[in-house]
Design a protein around this motif. Structure first.
Motif, PDB file in Angstrom:
ATOM      1  N   THR A   1      37.935  51.648  49.655  1.00 33.66           N
ATOM      2  CA  THR A   1      38.818  50.987  48.700  1.00 33.66           C
ATOM      3  C   THR A   1      38.791  49.469  48.886  1.00 33.66           C
ATOM      4  O   THR A   1      38.850  48.730  47.899  1.00 33.66           O
ATOM      5  N   LEU A   2      38.695  49.004  50.129  1.00 33.48           N
ATOM      6  CA  LEU A   2      38.580  47.563  50.358  1.00 33.48           C
ATOM      7  C   LEU A   2      37.297  47.010  49.754  1.00 33.48           C
ATOM      8  O   LEU A   2      37.301  45.947  49.122  1.00 33.48           O
ATOM      9  N   ASN A   3      36.200  47.726  49.926  1.00 32.95           N
ATOM     10  CA  ASN A   3      34.930  47.283  49.366  1.00 32.95           C
ATOM     11  C   ASN A   3      35.018  47.178  47.842  1.00 32.95           C
ATOM     12  O   ASN A   3      34.600  46.187  47.249  1.00 32.95           O
ATOM     13  N   GLU A   4      35.598  48.200  47.207  1.00 34.08           N
ATOM     14  CA  GLU A   4      35.746  48.184  45.749  1.00 34.08           C
ATOM     15  C   GLU A   4      36.634  47.027  45.310  1.00 34.08           C
ATOM     16  O   GLU A   4      36.318  46.321  44.353  1.00 34.08           O
ATOM     17  N   TYR A   5      37.746  46.837  45.996  1.00 33.42           N
ATOM     18  CA  TYR A   5      38.671  45.771  45.626  1.00 33.42           C
ATOM     19  C   TYR A   5      38.056  44.390  45.842  1.00 33.42           C
ATOM     20  O   TYR A   5      38.188  43.512  44.987  1.00 33.42           O
ATOM     21  N   LEU A   6      37.397  44.214  46.964  1.00 32.58           N
ATOM     22  CA  LEU A   6      36.785  42.907  47.229  1.00 32.58           C
ATOM     23  C   LEU A   6      35.663  42.587  46.251  1.00 32.58           C
ATOM     24  O   LEU A   6      35.388  41.422  45.979  1.00 32.58           O
ATOM     25  N   GLU A   7      35.019  43.608  45.719  1.00 29.78           N
ATOM     26  CA  GLU A   7      33.963  43.369  44.738  1.00 29.78           C
ATOM     27  C   GLU A   7      34.543  43.038  43.364  1.00 29.78           C
ATOM     28  O   GLU A   7      34.085  42.118  42.696  1.00 29.78           O
ATOM     29  N   HIS A   8      35.556  43.790  42.932  1.00 25.75           N
ATOM     30  CA  HIS A   8      36.135  43.624  41.588  1.00 25.75           C
ATOM     31  C   HIS A   8      37.653  43.824  41.635  1.00 25.75           C
ATOM     32  O   HIS A   8      38.140  44.891  41.260  1.00 25.75           O
ATOM     33  N   PRO A   9      38.415  42.812  42.084  1.00 24.34           N
ATOM     34  CA  PRO A   9      39.865  42.995  42.202  1.00 24.34           C
ATOM     35  C   PRO A   9      40.544  43.431  40.899  1.00 24.34           C
ATOM     36  O   PRO A   9      41.332  44.368  40.892  1.00 24.34           O
ATOM     37  N   GLN A  10      40.227  42.778  39.795  1.00 26.17           N
ATOM     38  CA  GLN A  10      40.891  43.080  38.532  1.00 26.17           C
ATOM     39  C   GLN A  10      40.494  44.450  37.979  1.00 26.17           C
ATOM     40  O   GLN A  10      41.278  45.093  37.292  1.00 26.17           O
ATOM     41  N   LYS A  11      39.291  44.894  38.268  1.00 25.10           N
ATOM     42  CA  LYS A  11      38.841  46.211  37.816  1.00 25.10           C
ATOM     43  C   LYS A  11      39.458  47.319  38.680  1.00 25.10           C
ATOM     44  O   LYS A  11      39.829  48.376  38.172  1.00 25.10           O
TER      45      LYS A  11
ATOM     46  N   VAL B   1      42.362  47.169  40.495  1.00 24.79           N
ATOM     47  CA  VAL B   1      43.804  47.238  40.247  1.00 24.79           C
ATOM     48  C   VAL B   1      44.074  46.498  38.942  1.00 24.79           C
ATOM     49  O   VAL B   1      44.289  45.289  38.933  1.00 24.79           O
ATOM     50  N   LYS B   2      44.014  47.246  37.850  1.00 17.75           N
ATOM     51  CA  LYS B   2      44.249  46.639  36.534  1.00 17.75           C
ATOM     52  C   LYS B   2      45.672  46.093  36.473  1.00 17.75           C
ATOM     53  O   LYS B   2      46.621  46.789  36.801  1.00 17.75           O
ATOM     54  N   GLY B   3      45.790  44.818  36.107  1.00 21.55           N
ATOM     55  CA  GLY B   3      47.091  44.168  36.031  1.00 21.55           C
ATOM     56  C   GLY B   3      47.456  43.373  37.270  1.00 21.55           C
ATOM     57  O   GLY B   3      48.524  42.778  37.321  1.00 21.55           O
ATOM     58  N   THR B   4      46.569  43.335  38.277  1.00 21.03           N
ATOM     59  CA  THR B   4      46.848  42.541  39.465  1.00 21.03           C
ATOM     60  C   THR B   4      46.908  41.060  39.097  1.00 21.03           C
ATOM     61  O   THR B   4      46.268  40.622  38.142  1.00 21.03           O
ATOM     62  N   ARG B   5      47.680  40.322  39.840  1.00 18.98           N
ATOM     63  CA  ARG B   5      47.740  38.868  39.627  1.00 18.98           C
ATOM     64  C   ARG B   5      46.677  38.143  40.435  1.00 18.98           C
ATOM     65  O   ARG B   5      46.561  36.922  40.372  1.00 18.98           O
ATOM     66  N   MET B   6      45.891  38.883  41.190  1.00 21.64           N
ATOM     67  CA  MET B   6      44.861  38.289  42.036  1.00 21.64           C
ATOM     68  C   MET B   6      43.871  37.502  41.160  1.00 21.64           C
ATOM     69  O   MET B   6      43.199  38.088  40.321  1.00 21.64           O
ATOM     70  N   ALA B   7      43.791  36.196  41.383  1.00 16.72           N
ATOM     71  CA  ALA B   7      42.882  35.353  40.609  1.00 16.72           C
ATOM     72  C   ALA B   7      41.476  35.324  41.205  1.00 16.72           C
ATOM     73  O   ALA B   7      40.547  34.821  40.595  1.00 16.72           O
ATOM     74  N   PHE B   8      41.318  35.875  42.387  1.00 10.86           N
ATOM     75  CA  PHE B   8      40.039  35.907  43.085  1.00 10.86           C
ATOM     76  C   PHE B   8      39.019  36.708  42.274  1.00 10.86           C
ATOM     77  O   PHE B   8      39.283  37.849  41.902  1.00 10.86           O
ATOM     78  N   PRO B   9      37.837  36.140  41.990  1.00  7.47           N
ATOM     79  CA  PRO B   9      36.850  36.841  41.157  1.00  7.47           C
ATOM     80  C   PRO B   9      36.091  37.949  41.878  1.00  7.47           C
ATOM     81  O   PRO B   9      35.436  38.768  41.243  1.00  7.47           O
ATOM     82  N   GLY B  10      36.171  38.002  43.194  1.00  5.78           N
ATOM     83  CA  GLY B  10      35.483  39.046  43.945  1.00  5.78           C
ATOM     84  C   GLY B  10      34.267  38.522  44.685  1.00  5.78           C
ATOM     85  O   GLY B  10      33.785  37.417  44.432  1.00  5.78           O
ATOM     86  N   LEU B  11      33.795  39.324  45.609  1.00  5.01           N
ATOM     87  CA  LEU B  11      32.594  39.000  46.388  1.00  5.01           C
ATOM     88  C   LEU B  11      31.468  39.904  45.906  1.00  5.01           C
ATOM     89  O   LEU B  11      31.543  41.127  46.066  1.00  5.01           O
ATOM     90  N   LYS B  12      30.450  39.331  45.327  1.00  2.61           N
ATOM     91  CA  LYS B  12      29.351  40.121  44.765  1.00  2.61           C
ATOM     92  C   LYS B  12      28.351  40.575  45.826  1.00  2.61           C
ATOM     93  O   LYS B  12      27.706  41.598  45.676  1.00  2.61           O
ATOM     94  N   ASN B  13      28.246  39.846  46.915  1.00  7.58           N
ATOM     95  CA  ASN B  13      27.277  40.161  47.959  1.00  7.58           C
ATOM     96  C   ASN B  13      27.831  41.253  48.885  1.00  7.58           C
ATOM     97  O   ASN B  13      28.868  41.064  49.530  1.00  7.58           O
ATOM     98  N   PRO B  14      27.158  42.407  48.979  1.00 10.35           N
ATOM     99  CA  PRO B  14      27.637  43.498  49.833  1.00 10.35           C
ATOM    100  C   PRO B  14      27.825  43.095  51.298  1.00 10.35           C
ATOM    101  O   PRO B  14      28.762  43.556  51.956  1.00 10.35           O
TER     102      PRO B  14
END
Length: 69
Positions: free
Chosen positions: A30-40, A42-55
Protein backbone atom coordinates in the motif's frame (compact mmCIF):
# COMPACT_ATOMS: atom_id res chain seq x y z
CA UNK A 1 7.03 2.80 12.23
CA UNK A 2 4.15 3.36 9.85
CA UNK A 3 4.03 -0.30 8.76
CA UNK A 4 0.92 -1.91 10.24
CA UNK A 5 -0.68 1.44 11.13
CA UNK A 6 -4.07 2.60 9.87
CA UNK A 7 -3.98 5.58 7.52
CA UNK A 8 -5.22 8.89 8.85
CA UNK A 9 -4.86 8.14 12.56
CA UNK A 10 -1.72 9.99 13.73
CA UNK A 11 -2.83 12.20 16.64
CA UNK A 12 -2.51 15.93 16.06
CA UNK A 13 -2.42 15.79 12.24
CA UNK A 14 -5.32 17.18 10.21
CA UNK A 15 -5.91 14.37 7.69
CA UNK A 16 -8.38 14.71 4.85
CA UNK A 17 -11.72 12.94 5.22
CA UNK A 18 -10.68 10.71 2.30
CA UNK A 19 -7.53 9.57 4.12
CA UNK A 20 -9.37 8.98 7.40
CA UNK A 21 -12.00 6.90 5.61
CA UNK A 22 -9.62 5.09 3.24
CA UNK A 23 -9.49 1.90 5.30
CA UNK A 24 -5.80 1.54 4.42
CA UNK A 25 -3.46 -0.28 6.75
CA UNK A 26 0.06 0.60 5.65
CA UNK A 27 2.25 -2.24 4.42
CA UNK A 28 4.92 -2.27 1.72
CA UNK A 29 2.36 -2.80 -1.05
CA UNK A 30 0.00 0.00 0.00
CA UNK A 31 2.90 2.38 0.67
CA UNK A 32 4.36 1.65 -2.75
CA UNK A 33 1.00 2.32 -4.43
CA UNK A 34 0.46 5.51 -2.46
CA UNK A 35 3.96 6.83 -3.03
CA UNK A 36 3.59 6.23 -6.76
CA UNK A 37 0.11 7.80 -7.16
CA UNK A 38 -1.22 9.48 -3.98
CA UNK A 39 -4.34 10.96 -5.60
CA UNK A 40 -5.20 7.71 -7.40
CA UNK A 41 -4.67 5.55 -4.29
CA UNK A 42 -6.75 7.80 -2.00
CA UNK A 43 -9.26 9.68 -4.13
CA UNK A 44 -9.99 13.02 -2.47
CA UNK A 45 -6.72 13.25 -0.53
CA UNK A 46 -5.35 16.74 0.01
CA UNK A 47 -1.84 15.44 -0.63
CA UNK A 48 -0.33 17.77 -3.25
CA UNK A 49 2.67 15.47 -3.74
CA UNK A 50 2.66 14.14 -7.35
CA UNK A 51 4.27 10.82 -6.41
CA UNK A 52 7.56 9.04 -7.00
CA UNK A 53 7.69 7.42 -10.44
CA UNK A 54 11.01 5.61 -9.92
CA UNK A 55 10.50 2.21 -8.20
CA UNK A 56 13.93 2.42 -6.51
CA UNK A 57 13.03 5.80 -5.00
CA UNK A 58 9.82 4.34 -3.57
CA UNK A 59 11.69 1.29 -2.23
CA UNK A 60 14.25 3.60 -0.58
CA UNK A 61 11.51 5.65 1.14
CA UNK A 62 9.78 2.48 2.36
CA UNK A 63 13.08 1.06 3.64
CA UNK A 64 13.68 4.30 5.55
CA UNK A 65 10.15 4.31 7.00
CA UNK A 66 10.70 0.77 8.25
CA UNK A 67 13.63 2.01 10.37
CA UNK A 68 11.46 4.50 12.29
CA UNK A 69 9.78 3.66 15.55
Amino acid sequence: CIIGEKAGEVPGFNFSKAMKESGIVWDEKTLNEYLEHPQKTVKGTRMAFPGLKNPKDRADVIAYLKTLK
